[in-house]
Scaffold this active site. Sequence first.
Site, mmCIF file in Angstrom:
data_model
loop_
_atom_site.group_PDB
_atom_site.id
_atom_site.type_symbol
_atom_site.label_atom_id
_atom_site.label_comp_id
_atom_site.label_asym_id
_atom_site.label_seq_id
_atom_site.Cartn_x
_atom_site.Cartn_y
_atom_site.Cartn_z
ATOM 1 N N ARG A 316 0.827 -1.204 0.000
ATOM 2 C CA ARG A 316 0.000 0.000 0.000
ATOM 3 C C ARG A 316 0.862 1.256 0.000
ATOM 4 O O ARG A 316 0.585 2.220 -0.717
ATOM 5 C CB ARG A 316 -0.949 -0.028 1.203
ATOM 6 C CG ARG A 316 -2.103 -0.991 0.994
ATOM 7 C CD ARG A 316 -2.946 -1.223 2.227
ATOM 8 N NE ARG A 316 -4.076 -2.090 1.890
ATOM 9 C CZ ARG A 316 -4.910 -2.614 2.763
ATOM 10 N NH1 ARG A 316 -4.754 -2.377 4.065
ATOM 11 N NH2 ARG A 316 -5.905 -3.379 2.358
ATOM 12 N N HIS A 460 -5.585 -0.462 -6.984
ATOM 13 C CA HIS A 460 -4.482 -1.309 -6.520
ATOM 14 C C HIS A 460 -4.421 -1.385 -4.993
ATOM 15 O O HIS A 460 -4.512 -0.371 -4.304
ATOM 16 C CB HIS A 460 -3.150 -0.726 -7.002
ATOM 17 C CG HIS A 460 -2.782 -1.136 -8.393
ATOM 18 N ND1 HIS A 460 -1.936 -0.383 -9.190
ATOM 19 C CD2 HIS A 460 -3.119 -2.219 -9.139
ATOM 20 C CE1 HIS A 460 -1.773 -0.987 -10.351
ATOM 21 N NE2 HIS A 460 -2.487 -2.092 -10.349
ATOM 22 N N GLU A 461 -4.239 -2.588 -4.473
ATOM 23 C CA GLU A 461 -4.010 -2.824 -3.035
ATOM 24 C C GLU A 461 -5.117 -2.259 -2.149
ATOM 25 O O GLU A 461 -4.870 -1.770 -1.058
ATOM 26 C CB GLU A 461 -2.647 -2.266 -2.594
ATOM 27 C CG GLU A 461 -1.482 -2.766 -3.418
ATOM 28 C CD GLU A 461 -1.455 -4.280 -3.551
ATOM 29 O OE1 GLU A 461 -1.930 -4.969 -2.641
ATOM 30 O OE2 GLU A 461 -0.956 -4.772 -4.580
ATOM 31 N N GLY A 462 -6.341 -2.319 -2.616
ATOM 32 C CA GLY A 462 -7.482 -1.897 -1.797
ATOM 33 C C GLY A 462 -8.048 -0.570 -2.258
ATOM 34 O O GLY A 462 -7.345 0.439 -2.296
ATOM 35 N N GLN A 467 -9.936 1.460 2.071
ATOM 36 C CA GLN A 467 -9.030 2.264 2.906
ATOM 37 C C GLN A 467 -9.821 3.140 3.880
ATOM 38 O O GLN A 467 -9.415 3.332 5.033
ATOM 39 C CB GLN A 467 -8.127 3.139 2.028
ATOM 40 C CG GLN A 467 -7.326 2.402 0.968
ATOM 41 C CD GLN A 467 -6.415 1.333 1.527
ATOM 42 O OE1 GLN A 467 -5.891 1.464 2.630
ATOM 43 N NE2 GLN A 467 -6.230 0.260 0.785
#
Length: 613
Positions: A316, A460-462, A467
């Site tokens: 992240r 990407h990545e959440g 978040q």
Amino acid sequence: MNHRQTLEFLLYDWLQAESLSARSRFAEHTRATFDAVLDTCERIAREKYAPFNRLVDTEEPRFDGEKVILPQATHEAYRAYAESGMLSAAQDYDIGGMQLPYTVEAAANSFFALASISINPALLTVGNANLLMAHGSPLQQKVFAHNEFSGRFSGTMCLSEPQAGSSLSDIATRAVPDAQDDASWEQDPLGPRYRLTGHKMWISAGEHELSENIIHLVLAKIPGPDGKLVPGTKGISLFIVPKKLVDTEGRLTGERNDVALAGLNHKLGWRGTSNTLLNFGEGKYPVAGRAGAIGYRVGEPGRGLSYMFHMMNEARIAIGMAATMLGLAGYYASLDYAKNRPQGRPVGEGGKDAAKPPVRIIEHADVRRMLLAQKAYGEGALALNLLCARLVDERYTGTPESAEEARLLLEVLTPIAKSWPSENCLEANSLAIQVHGGYGYTRDFPVEQYWRDNRLNMIHEGTHGIQAMDLLGRKVLMEGGRGLTLLAERMRASAARAQAEPALREPAQALTLALAQIGQATQEAWATGQPSEALANAVPYLQAFGHTVLAWVWLDVALATLRADATLSKAQSVGRMGAMQYFYHYELPKIGAWLQVVRQRDMTCANLPEEAF
């Protein structure tokens, strides 16, 4: 002002990176060695990455039925990066590392992201290896992680599935003991041995020929005592699944594991990186005559998701840095364009005089607004990401008290470090296109590619929503709000120092007010104790929280600018202070609207019936 100047100011004048050399782990380093690393990475990025950014965008990965074909430039970039030692930059000397502070490593890696994020041949390798160094057995570290740090192997993370993207509790990939005989599966030197079956989607760098082997870290469910899969996240374990099987010395056995490429995803951006759908255990490459991919369990059963978060949190922050550098790439390109593109006449007394020659577009106020917004977003995001890197160093090499504080601050800041750059540096890329006018959306200029590449980073990545729920639903509440309280103390301390500087009194007061608004909104969001009400407006909360964090970062950077004013050029000093002023005048006031719906627990979106859409 170039990127190197900005990096050096943030590293040395703001974050005091040189002081890390006083710690035993970094004792052999000086500013000279730090600068040498920056020099090397800047040179490799200039020679092996930047010239091929458009090439890898147009020559996408392709599958010939046996292997994935990538441009030769990508192979050369991977080789140069591995030979530079940057894959093992932060590792111990005794395994070939440089014991470099992560702060310096992150700064050095920014050159590659600036030159071509799409080449990115070592995308997840370091995070994969770091996870194994934290949770793998000594032999797993030696065989897999050490070979990843050398560049001989590369790594992936395999979480999402076609039917389960972010909802990891719904993954269907399963792992069963490879119990051909009753004893050997649990006693395999490389770890308890399982057979995996299932499908994983959106796997970056999941198939290529850049390295000798690809080490997949795969989340899968294992059977419980009753033989049934344990539902939810408690049944998820983590497995090392190599593309090619290896022995206990890390040598390839010559046998392919049962992992097959099912297809390549062709995306809006990051086109130079292969993105894959992988089938595990379909029988295309049977091992010992049987279908099922061989996987070695990492750590304890049922703890796979907690182990994977080690890698996810690293990823992240890395995505935040990628988004930041794409934003800055667009800023530098549009700044150059604005300085050289003549068009229009200045607005002044008497109106426009067509008899006069056109002026460069940077002389127009609105173009300057767009450039200053990009500068404020990009350089502010870079400062935030380097601050997080500095906290990583503090967590692992600081005193017990400072290490604990760094842990808490990272918990709260990680959702911001990922989400804020991916939203606001994307906006910077949009503004870079706008500065270019009609040329901006042609392939004659690079800014349209920067926007396409950056658009992926909001997912990407959440996603932003994930978040936001992590921040408001977990991070600000965890451990009795200790992390939020500590961050607020740091902000108030910066504001107090700024109050002593006449040029910073107004922004210091604005930050103090914004911080109070965040505190009030946090309390009122949770006033009823109902998650459905509190989290209905988690994204506006995330946006306001992120803007407040960036306002703090800019104020602290401004303090460092005043301290270093005598050693900076006038352009550096005035430019940095101007970006800070822009952020406080144009950006920070936005938090009022975002927080209003949070405080009121507004349910307009949540309660609108489906048929009304």
